[in-house]
Design a protein around this motif. Structure first.
Motif, PDB file in Angstrom:
ATOM      1  N   GLU A   1       0.830  -1.208   0.000  1.00  0.00           N
ATOM      2  CA  GLU A   1       0.000   0.000   0.000  1.00  0.00           C
ATOM      3  C   GLU A   1       0.864   1.258   0.000  1.00  0.00           C
ATOM      4  OE1 GLU A   1      -3.477   0.096   0.048  1.00  0.00           O
ATOM      5  OE2 GLU A   1      -3.188  -2.007  -0.512  1.00  0.00           O
ATOM      6  N   TYR A   2       0.470   2.225  -0.830  1.00  0.00           N
ATOM      7  CA  TYR A   2       1.208   3.497  -0.849  1.00  0.00           C
ATOM      8  C   TYR A   2       0.231   4.586  -1.274  1.00  0.00           C
ATOM      9  CZ  TYR A   2       5.168   6.658  -1.377  1.00  0.00           C
ATOM     10  OH  TYR A   2       6.056   7.703  -1.229  1.00  0.00           O
ATOM     11  N   ALA A   3       0.051   5.600  -0.406  1.00  0.00           N
ATOM     12  CA  ALA A   3      -0.952   6.642  -0.653  1.00  0.00           C
ATOM     13  C   ALA A   3      -0.373   7.762  -1.502  1.00  0.00           C
ATOM     14  CB  ALA A   3      -1.479   7.185   0.675  1.00  0.00           C
ATOM     15  N   LEU A   4      -0.418   7.585  -2.816  1.00  0.00           N
ATOM     16  CA  LEU A   4       0.088   8.643  -3.696  1.00  0.00           C
ATOM     17  C   LEU A   4      -0.716   9.920  -3.506  1.00  0.00           C
ATOM     18  CD1 LEU A   4       0.685   6.602  -6.961  1.00  0.00           C
ATOM     19  CD2 LEU A   4       2.427   7.793  -5.633  1.00  0.00           C
ATOM     20  N   ALA A   5      -0.093  11.046  -3.794  1.00  0.00           N
ATOM     21  CA  ALA A   5      -0.717  12.355  -3.548  1.00  0.00           C
ATOM     22  C   ALA A   5      -2.024  12.499  -4.317  1.00  0.00           C
ATOM     23  CB  ALA A   5       0.251  13.456  -3.947  1.00  0.00           C
ATOM     24  N   ARG A   6      -2.933  13.248  -3.705  1.00  0.00           N
ATOM     25  CA  ARG A   6      -4.187  13.613  -4.357  1.00  0.00           C
ATOM     26  C   ARG A   6      -4.273  15.135  -4.405  1.00  0.00           C
ATOM     27  NH1 ARG A   6      -8.042   9.728  -4.716  1.00  0.00           N
ATOM     28  NH2 ARG A   6      -7.492   7.710  -3.852  1.00  0.00           N
ATOM     29  N   ALA A   7      -5.248  15.630  -5.146  1.00  0.00           N
ATOM     30  CA  ALA A   7      -5.416  17.079  -5.253  1.00  0.00           C
ATOM     31  C   ALA A   7      -5.671  17.690  -3.887  1.00  0.00           C
ATOM     32  CB  ALA A   7      -6.569  17.388  -6.193  1.00  0.00           C
ATOM     33  N   VAL A   8      -5.212  18.924  -3.683  1.00  0.00           N
ATOM     34  CA  VAL A   8      -5.366  19.588  -2.395  1.00  0.00           C
ATOM     35  C   VAL A   8      -6.840  19.676  -2.023  1.00  0.00           C
ATOM     36  CG1 VAL A   8      -4.918  21.701  -1.103  1.00  0.00           C
ATOM     37  CG2 VAL A   8      -3.298  20.965  -2.815  1.00  0.00           C
ATOM     38  N   ASN A   9      -7.617  20.327  -2.860  1.00  0.00           N
ATOM     39  CA  ASN A   9      -9.076  20.387  -2.704  1.00  0.00           C
ATOM     40  C   ASN A   9      -9.659  20.966  -3.985  1.00  0.00           C
ATOM     41  OD1 ASN A   9      -9.068  23.301  -2.552  1.00  0.00           O
ATOM     42  ND2 ASN A   9      -8.317  23.076  -0.451  1.00  0.00           N
ATOM     43  N   ASP A  10     -11.000  20.956  -4.089  1.00  0.00           N
ATOM     44  CA  ASP A  10     -11.630  21.398  -5.338  1.00  0.00           C
ATOM     45  C   ASP A  10     -11.304  22.855  -5.651  1.00  0.00           C
ATOM     46  OD1 ASP A  10     -12.603  18.933  -5.679  1.00  0.00           O
ATOM     47  OD2 ASP A  10     -14.647  19.387  -5.001  1.00  0.00           O
ATOM     48  N   GLY A  11     -11.211  23.671  -4.602  1.00  0.00           N
ATOM     49  CA  GLY A  11     -10.915  25.090  -4.810  1.00  0.00           C
ATOM     50  C   GLY A  11      -9.552  25.283  -5.436  1.00  0.00           C
ATOM     51  N   ILE A  12      -8.574  24.543  -4.941  1.00  0.00           N
ATOM     52  CA  ILE A  12      -7.208  24.649  -5.474  1.00  0.00           C
ATOM     53  C   ILE A  12      -7.163  24.125  -6.904  1.00  0.00           C
ATOM     54  CG2 ILE A  12      -4.856  23.745  -5.220  1.00  0.00           C
ATOM     55  CD1 ILE A  12      -5.425  25.872  -3.186  1.00  0.00           C
ATOM     56  N   VAL A  13      -7.877  23.036  -7.150  1.00  0.00           N
ATOM     57  CA  VAL A  13      -7.908  22.483  -8.506  1.00  0.00           C
ATOM     58  C   VAL A  13      -8.489  23.506  -9.473  1.00  0.00           C
ATOM     59  CG1 VAL A  13      -8.990  20.741  -9.966  1.00  0.00           C
ATOM     60  CG2 VAL A  13      -8.026  20.086  -7.761  1.00  0.00           C
ATOM     61  N   LYS A  14      -9.566  24.165  -9.044  1.00  0.00           N
ATOM     62  CA  LYS A  14     -10.217  25.152  -9.899  1.00  0.00           C
ATOM     63  C   LYS A  14      -9.293  26.350 -10.148  1.00  0.00           C
ATOM     64  CE  LYS A  14     -14.823  27.104 -10.295  1.00  0.00           C
ATOM     65  NZ  LYS A  14     -16.047  27.411  -9.593  1.00  0.00           N
ATOM     66  N   MET A  15      -8.580  26.733  -9.102  1.00  0.00           N
ATOM     67  CA  MET A  15      -7.746  27.929  -9.200  1.00  0.00           C
ATOM     68  C   MET A  15      -6.414  27.669  -9.916  1.00  0.00           C
ATOM     69  SD  MET A  15      -6.918  30.524  -6.096  1.00  0.00           S
ATOM     70  CE  MET A  15      -8.587  30.347  -5.556  1.00  0.00           C
ATOM     71  N   PHE A  16      -5.772  26.533  -9.584  1.00  0.00           N
ATOM     72  CA  PHE A  16      -4.419  26.283 -10.091  1.00  0.00           C
ATOM     73  C   PHE A  16      -4.337  25.142 -11.112  1.00  0.00           C
ATOM     74  CE2 PHE A  16      -3.210  27.710  -5.586  1.00  0.00           C
ATOM     75  CZ  PHE A  16      -3.190  29.050  -5.970  1.00  0.00           C
ATOM     76  N   GLY A  17      -5.463  24.475 -11.373  1.00  0.00           N
ATOM     77  CA  GLY A  17      -5.434  23.296 -12.244  1.00  0.00           C
ATOM     78  C   GLY A  17      -4.901  23.568 -13.635  1.00  0.00           C
ATOM     79  N   ARG A  18      -5.072  24.796 -14.125  1.00  0.00           N
ATOM     80  CA  ARG A  18      -4.615  25.107 -15.485  1.00  0.00           C
ATOM     81  C   ARG A  18      -3.571  26.207 -15.528  1.00  0.00           C
ATOM     82  NH1 ARG A  18      -6.789  22.249 -19.084  1.00  0.00           N
ATOM     83  NH2 ARG A  18      -8.679  21.087 -18.601  1.00  0.00           N
ATOM     84  N   SER A  19      -3.262  26.764 -14.366  1.00  0.00           N
ATOM     85  CA  SER A  19      -2.232  27.814 -14.319  1.00  0.00           C
ATOM     86  C   SER A  19      -1.642  27.863 -12.919  1.00  0.00           C
ATOM     87  CB  SER A  19      -2.852  29.172 -14.682  1.00  0.00           C
ATOM     88  OG  SER A  19      -1.892  30.206 -14.496  1.00  0.00           O
ATOM     89  N   LEU A  20      -0.425  27.406 -12.805  1.00  0.00           N
ATOM     90  CA  LEU A  20       0.237  27.367 -11.496  1.00  0.00           C
ATOM     91  C   LEU A  20       1.619  28.005 -11.626  1.00  0.00           C
ATOM     92  CD1 LEU A  20       0.316  26.312  -8.531  1.00  0.00           C
ATOM     93  CD2 LEU A  20       1.341  24.226  -9.445  1.00  0.00           C
TER      94      LEU A  20
ATOM     95  N   ILE B   1      -2.481  19.267  -8.376  1.00  0.00           N
ATOM     96  CA  ILE B   1      -3.450  20.194  -8.967  1.00  0.00           C
ATOM     97  C   ILE B   1      -4.577  19.456  -9.679  1.00  0.00           C
ATOM     98  CG2 ILE B   1      -1.829  22.106  -9.176  1.00  0.00           C
ATOM     99  CD1 ILE B   1      -1.464  21.356 -12.138  1.00  0.00           C
ATOM    100  N   GLY B   2      -4.694  18.158  -9.397  1.00  0.00           N
ATOM    101  CA  GLY B   2      -5.832  17.396  -9.911  1.00  0.00           C
ATOM    102  C   GLY B   2      -5.758  17.050 -11.381  1.00  0.00           C
ATOM    103  N   ARG B   3      -4.566  17.081 -11.979  1.00  0.00           N
ATOM    104  CA  ARG B   3      -4.441  16.726 -13.393  1.00  0.00           C
ATOM    105  C   ARG B   3      -4.117  15.246 -13.577  1.00  0.00           C
ATOM    106  NH1 ARG B   3      -3.303  21.398 -16.638  1.00  0.00           N
ATOM    107  NH2 ARG B   3      -3.208  19.980 -18.412  1.00  0.00           N
TER     108      ARG B   3
END
Ligand code: SF4
Length: 225
Positions: free
Chosen positions: A78-97, A219-221
């Motif tokens: 088992e290994y918990a790979l990273a997930r997106a911070v939260n929906d707000g961050i995905v919306k804000m930074f998902g396409r421009s970080l 960033i949820g990509r």
């Protein structure tokens, strides 16, 4: 000029298809996420330098970035790979970080592998991720090195200059845990003791694909694997 254009045309596209399609296969000498299933015990990937010793068996899997420091303790399959911070961050930074890199006492190998992300092979900008010169223009910071005593104040000031909401990324064993400098009076034992870390990327240094994989997850990509 014509010869250059013909040569360039023959070269074709040099950019990796990652994260689309099958995972890139790295050279056999690459040391990826260790395999300890069935052997018992635990390994702290955040403190490891991934040298070929102590009987550790390494896989070819470069995916190792996680959201929490404790998730770097490998105990089995088992290994918990990273997930997106939260929906707000995905919306804000998902396409421009935009990120500001802070070298806080590292040896420059981690920084070199971050730089490689800007080459045509990885082409970080195709994901809207760019490194900027000023923390005031950034959405977060990427920290390398064990945060030496001399760099601590500069690091905190840089963090404070980034507008909210912001993200913090620790790249390399030094930034994650102090690495080979842990428990020395001149360095910290990890960025997590100083700032709230959103993404931990282990390695000494991490492979550019490990860094890219972690950034895209944050960033949820990317969520598979
Ligand atoms: S983690 Fe390793 S490669 Fe990165 S700065 Fe520290 S010693 Fe250098």
């Amino acid at each position: 000029m014509l010869r250059i254009l013909i040569t360039r045309f023959k070269q074709g596209c040099r950019t990796l298809s990652f994260p689309k399609g099958a995972l890139p296969v790295l050279p056999v000498r690459y040391r990826g996420r260790p395999v300890i299933a069935g052997q018992g015990g635990a390994l702290d990937l955040g403190a490891m330098t991934f040298i070929p010793d102590s009987g550790v068996r390494y896989s070819n899997d470069f995916r190792m970035a996680v959201r929490r420091r404790e998730d770097l303790i490998l105990k089995g399959d088992e290994y918990a790979l990273a997930r997106a911070v939260n929906d707000g961050i995905v919306k804000m930074f998902g396409r421009s970080l935009k990120l500001r890199q802070v070298s806080a006492g590292g040896c420059n190998a981690c920084e070199a592998d971050i730089n490689v992300l800007n080459t045509p092979v990885f082409d970080l900008s195709r994901f809207g991720i760019q490194f900027v010169a000023s923390p005031r223009h950034a959405d977060g910071i990427v920290v390398t090195g064990p945060v030496t005593r001399n760099m601590r104040e500069a690091l905190v000031k840089t963090y404070e200059a980034v507008p909210d909401p912001k993200i913090v990324i620790a790249v390399g064993a030094c930034a994650v845990s102090g690495g080979i400098f842990a428990d020395t009076p001149q360095c910290s034992n990890g960025l997590g003791d100083i700032l709230p870390v959103d993404l931990y990327i282990p390695g000494c240094p991490p492979h550019p694909l490990t860094i890219l994989d972690g950034l895209l997850r944050l960033i949820g990509r990317l969520s598979k694997g």
